[in-house]
Design an enzyme around this catalytic site. Structure first.
Site, PDB file in Angstrom:
ATOM      1  N   TYR A   1       0.819  -1.211   0.000  1.00  0.00           N
ATOM      2  CA  TYR A   1       0.000   0.000   0.000  1.00  0.00           C
ATOM      3  C   TYR A   1       0.858   1.268   0.000  1.00  0.00           C
ATOM      4  O   TYR A   1       0.382   2.343  -0.340  1.00  0.00           O
ATOM      5  CB  TYR A   1      -0.946   0.033   1.216  1.00  0.00           C
ATOM      6  CG  TYR A   1      -2.048  -1.011   1.174  1.00  0.00           C
ATOM      7  CD1 TYR A   1      -2.205  -1.855   0.081  1.00  0.00           C
ATOM      8  CD2 TYR A   1      -2.940  -1.156   2.222  1.00  0.00           C
ATOM      9  CE1 TYR A   1      -3.199  -2.808   0.045  1.00  0.00           C
ATOM     10  CE2 TYR A   1      -3.941  -2.114   2.193  1.00  0.00           C
ATOM     11  CZ  TYR A   1      -4.058  -2.945   1.101  1.00  0.00           C
ATOM     12  OH  TYR A   1      -5.053  -3.897   1.071  1.00  0.00           O
TER      13      TYR A   1
ATOM     14  N   LYS B   1       3.606 -15.162   2.365  1.00  0.00           N
ATOM     15  CA  LYS B   1       3.540 -15.897   1.104  1.00  0.00           C
ATOM     16  C   LYS B   1       4.982 -16.218   0.717  1.00  0.00           C
ATOM     17  O   LYS B   1       5.496 -15.807  -0.324  1.00  0.00           O
ATOM     18  CB  LYS B   1       2.816 -15.038   0.048  1.00  0.00           C
ATOM     19  CG  LYS B   1       2.522 -15.746  -1.253  1.00  0.00           C
ATOM     20  CD  LYS B   1       1.441 -16.808  -1.121  1.00  0.00           C
ATOM     21  CE  LYS B   1       1.215 -17.484  -2.468  1.00  0.00           C
ATOM     22  NZ  LYS B   1       0.401 -18.695  -2.360  1.00  0.00           N
TER      23      LYS B   1
ATOM     24  N   ASP C   1      -2.742 -18.165   1.649  1.00  0.00           N
ATOM     25  CA  ASP C   1      -3.882 -18.884   1.064  1.00  0.00           C
ATOM     26  C   ASP C   1      -4.403 -19.943   2.041  1.00  0.00           C
ATOM     27  O   ASP C   1      -5.615 -20.097   2.235  1.00  0.00           O
ATOM     28  CB  ASP C   1      -3.538 -19.485  -0.307  1.00  0.00           C
ATOM     29  CG  ASP C   1      -2.094 -19.965  -0.416  1.00  0.00           C
ATOM     30  OD1 ASP C   1      -1.346 -19.815   0.567  1.00  0.00           O
ATOM     31  OD2 ASP C   1      -1.709 -20.487  -1.475  1.00  0.00           O
TER      32      ASP C   1
ATOM     33  N   ASP D   1      -5.439  -6.781   5.797  1.00  0.00           N
ATOM     34  CA  ASP D   1      -6.650  -6.092   5.345  1.00  0.00           C
ATOM     35  C   ASP D   1      -7.692  -7.125   4.929  1.00  0.00           C
ATOM     36  O   ASP D   1      -8.857  -7.094   5.348  1.00  0.00           O
ATOM     37  CB  ASP D   1      -6.260  -5.195   4.154  1.00  0.00           C
ATOM     38  CG  ASP D   1      -7.343  -4.208   3.778  1.00  0.00           C
ATOM     39  OD1 ASP D   1      -8.407  -4.218   4.408  1.00  0.00           O
ATOM     40  OD2 ASP D   1      -7.118  -3.429   2.824  1.00  0.00           O
TER      41      ASP D   1
ATOM     42  N   ASP E   1     -11.211  -8.794   7.204  1.00  0.00           N
ATOM     43  CA  ASP E   1     -12.606  -8.723   6.726  1.00  0.00           C
ATOM     44  C   ASP E   1     -13.220 -10.120   6.733  1.00  0.00           C
ATOM     45  O   ASP E   1     -14.391 -10.308   7.082  1.00  0.00           O
ATOM     46  CB  ASP E   1     -12.679  -8.148   5.302  1.00  0.00           C
ATOM     47  CG  ASP E   1     -12.792  -6.627   5.290  1.00  0.00           C
ATOM     48  OD1 ASP E   1     -12.256  -5.995   6.214  1.00  0.00           O
ATOM     49  OD2 ASP E   1     -13.416  -6.079   4.349  1.00  0.00           O
TER      50      ASP E   1
END
Ligand code: NAD
Length: 359
Positions: free
Chosen positions: A136, A187, A219, A243, A247
């Site tokens: 970001y 990852k 994942d 992020d 959620d």
């Protein structure tokens, strides 16, 4: 008297933040809540997304109570002219690198979860998300036309070891006070930043011998969260993964409208750290203005503010107990009401919370 900068922003932001302010005033008489414009509300007033007077208020405040920013009308604008710019500036400029997202399924809410009640009963985990680095913020970050005339875009995932170490420390410190387990999510099989992440997390773990650590690829972590969420205590992860995963975790509790957050940084000291406190959701344009938004996330964000920026654990507990008691009593906003149960509107739900504040 402690000053709190109240930046409600757009959409449901003002609707839920006013509930949080109401609760805050009930538990602390010595708090001065000062409102200022941010996001689309500032743009509509002809100001930048984070006006100078808003920033000056934040500078002299003990903490920021934030709503949400962003509206569809601004979606096609470049980031610098979008409401969300304010959010990124606040996080960056105050170095709010540690985003804490507690995920709790309150007794009685199991039936509102997307998962079977047996999978989420008593669920209590924390996502510790790195907030000022990663993809970001990394440079270059731009859209451009290449020499061959083709449009292209680039974002950059970038981390330096000290950025990883300081967020890892936060996660281990939380774990020490809880069930003493950190799950670090990366990852590592693909990303260089994740290789560094895993190495630094392992090194940091040496200073916390009482805390165990496991590593999961993102994942797999996304899958495990809905397969067996109770295996998690503290989830430590970088900005974008956090992020998305938080959620997902929100839905375990029944609604994104339940999840508060604290963003802590380097300012302040000990138990009175400067921070920004906000629901993890956005502005919910689909329900804004209807008075039906769930204010729980904003109210619980006020509890986190009391805990981390005002060093008032008893008041924080009172607020959390009142929310828990409201849910136990069957109070539900529309996002949580199931099976034809009557839904309370935003104000009615807050009335129940206020009435149930332990005296
Ligand atoms: P959103 O989180 O605003 O909404 C997603 C869904 O959840 C919607 O159906 C919404 O009605 C529901 N929801 C969210 N909060 C709720 C609440 N308190 N009570 C009941 N239902 C609730 O996400 P979105 O629709 O993808 O984004 C809308 C805008 O918000 C966009 O402009 C986006 O950029 C912005 N946004 C801002 C922030 C922030 O300010 N921190 C975070 C995320 C998105």
């Amino acid at each position: 008297m402690s000053t709190i900068a109240v930046l409600s922003g757009d959409g449901i932001g003002p609707e839920v933040v006013q509930c949080a302010v109401r609760v805050l005033r009930e538990v602390r008489l010595d708090v001065e809540c000062v409102e200022a414009l941010v996001g689309g509300a500032a743009l509509r007033a002809g100001k930048p997304p984070l006006p100078d007077d808003t920033r000056a208020l934040c500078d002299r405040s003990a903490a920021i109570l934030f709503g949400a920013v962003g509206l569809p009308e601004y979606d096609s604008k470049p980031l610098a002219e979008r409401p969300e710019k304010a959010l990124f500036s606040l996080r960056h400029d105050y170095e709010l690198y540690a985003n804490i997202r507690p995920v709790r399924v309150f007794p009685g809410l199991e039936g509102s979860s997307s998962l079977l009640p047996s999978l989420v009963q008593g669920l209590d985990l924390i996502v510790v998300r790195e907030l000022t680095g990663g993809i970001y913020f990394g440079q270059p970050k731009e859209r451009r036309t290449a020499a061959d005339g083709i449009e292209e875009a680039v974002d950059t995932m970038f981390y330096r070891a000290p950025e990883i170490e300081r967020i890892a420390r936060v996660a281990f410190e939380f774990a020490q006070q809880r069930r003493r387990h950190v799950t670090s999510v990366d990852k590592q099989n693909i990303l260089e930043t994740s290789g560094l992440w895993r190495q630094v997390v392992e090194q940091t773990a040496q200073s916390f011998p009482a805390v165990s650590v496991t590593h999961l690829l993102v994942d797999n972590a996304a899958m495990q969260l809905i397969r067996r969420p109770a295996q998690f205590d503290v989830i430590l992860t970088e900005n974008m993964f956090g992020d998305i995963l938080s959620d997902e975790a929100a839905m375990l509790t029944g609604s994104i409208g339940n999840l508060p957050s604290a963003s802590l940084g380097t300012r302040g000291n000990g138990n009175r750290r400067f921070g920004m406190y906000e629901p993890i959701s956005g502005t919910a344009p689909d329900i804004a203005g209807k008075g039906i938004a769930n204010p729980t996330a904003a109210i619980l964000s006020a509890a986190l503010l009391l805990r981390y920026s005002l060093d008032d654990e008893p008041a924080a507990r009172r607020v959390e107990q009142a929310v828990e008691s409201a849910f136990r009593s069957g109070a539900r906003t529309a996002d949580l009401a199931r099976g034809g149960a009557r839904a309370l509107n935003t104000t009615e739900f807050t009335d129940v919370v206020v009435a149930r504040l332990p005296r």
